[in-house]
Design a protein around this motif. Structure first.
Motif, PDB file in Angstrom:
ATOM      1  N   TYR A  30       0.823  -1.198   0.000  1.00 42.27           N
ATOM      2  CA  TYR A  30       0.000   0.000   0.000  1.00 42.27           C
ATOM      3  C   TYR A  30       0.863   1.256   0.000  1.00 42.27           C
TER       4      TYR A  30
ATOM      5  N   THR B 206      -7.696   4.112   1.891  1.00 43.79           N
ATOM      6  CA  THR B 206      -7.098   2.797   1.639  1.00 43.79           C
ATOM      7  C   THR B 206      -7.323   1.872   2.814  1.00 43.79           C
TER       8      THR B 206
ATOM      9  N   ASP C 211     -10.740   0.585   2.455  1.00 44.54           N
ATOM     10  CA  ASP C 211     -10.801  -0.390   1.361  1.00 44.54           C
ATOM     11  C   ASP C 211     -10.240  -1.739   1.807  1.00 44.54           C
TER      12      ASP C 211
END
Length: 305
Positions: free
Chosen positions: A76, A221, A224
């Motif tokens: 990430y 993120t 998610d």
């Protein structure tokens, strides 16, 4: 809060496929898309422009919510311009691998496994571990959840129940102590490590969100990543839902459906309470969990090495 947890509630709250309290038979994990190297949309290596081939964390047929905390591809992206290091921390549901998946886990070279389930949950579904890693049980869950689950009368009640459980990660002192022990152990132990609960979504999801926040991953993120549980475990959630419907009726299955997966509002509830009580994740870590700045720095160094 009392530390007593009934086996029925422990199973329900984690979205486990056991559902011991419903009289349905225990299920093995389903086999959703268990192809090694599969990448979900928005999280594949192509999104990060990797210059070479990337070995992805394999999907496990018998441990369907097993994944790398760092994500896929290069890891990430962070707000600092780097990427989260993969192959350091893994997250999972209960570790009950078949022989093939056990061999995959063995190949990771794990040094430690942290099981944050209650004693009742562990007894219902003991881990099957590869040789080598140290096993440490850190029970994280509090309250007489059986009584609360029994009072659920609608899907909205179940959603509120899950939101309140996430707030308890901030409010409950015993729960905070469990997360403090987990994060400290992750910081102080060398090598690849894995932590898990029963479904790998609530307690595990909160710990993963904290780690990604420490690494500087954007909040969108983090959400998610949290919601990926619904993709990874879609098949096993459907099996569980269908069994409840068959044994108790469709109306009952609909009431309990929110317990099976995750919703953005669950994590939002916990993070909202964190903001109310501590202002920032860093203050929650140091004041709420009692972690030293050095421990937080060690976690950050591992996540960004």
């Amino acid at each position: 809060m009392s530390r007593r947890v009934t086996s029925t509630a422990a199973v329900l709250i984690t979205g486990s496929v056991l559902f011991a309290g419903f009289g349905t038979p225990a299920l093995a994990s389903a086999d959703p898309l268990s192809l090694p190297g599969i990448s979900l949309p928005g999280f594949g290596s192509s999104d990060f422009g990797s210059a070479g081939p990337v070995v992805e964390t394999p999907r496990l047929a018998s441990v369907d919510n097993f994944r790398d905390v760092g994500g896929t591809g290069r890891g990430y992206a962070t707000t600092r311009g780097g990427h989260v290091t993969r192959g350091v921390f893994y997250r999972s549901n209960a570790l009950v691998p078949n022989d093939q998946d056990l061999a995959v886990l063995t190949g990771l070279g794990l040094t430690a496994v942290y099981d944050v389930r209650t004693v009742e949950e562990v007894a219902a579904k003991p881990d099957r571990l590869p040789a080598g890693p140290r096993y440490l049980g850190i029970p994280i869950l509090s309250g007489d959840l059986g009584a609360a689950v029994a009072q659920l009368k609608s899907p909205a009640d179940a959603v509120a129940f899950m939101q309140q459980m996430n707030r308890s990660f901030v409010d409950d002192a015993a729960t905070r102590a469990g997360f403090a022990q987990l994060l400290t152990s992750l910081a102080d132990t060398d090598g690849p490590q894995i932590f898990h609960c029963t479904a790998g979504k609530d307690r595990t999801g909160w710990a993963s969100a904290l780690l990604l926040s420490i690494a500087g991953v954007p909040q969108d993120t983090i959400f998610d990543d949290y919601l990926l549980t619904n993709d990874y475990t879609a098949a096993s959630m459907k099996i569980t839902y269908d069994q409840i419907a068959a044994s108790r009726g469709e109306a009952v299955a609909q009431i309990y459906q929110p317990l099976l997966g995750v919703d953005r509002s669950y994590l939002e509830a916990g993070l909202g309470r964190l903001t109310e009580q501590y202002g920032t994740v860093d203050r929650y870590l140091t004041e709420g969990l009692g972690l030293s700045p050095a421990t937080v720095d060690r976690l950050r160094s591992k996540l960004l090495s």
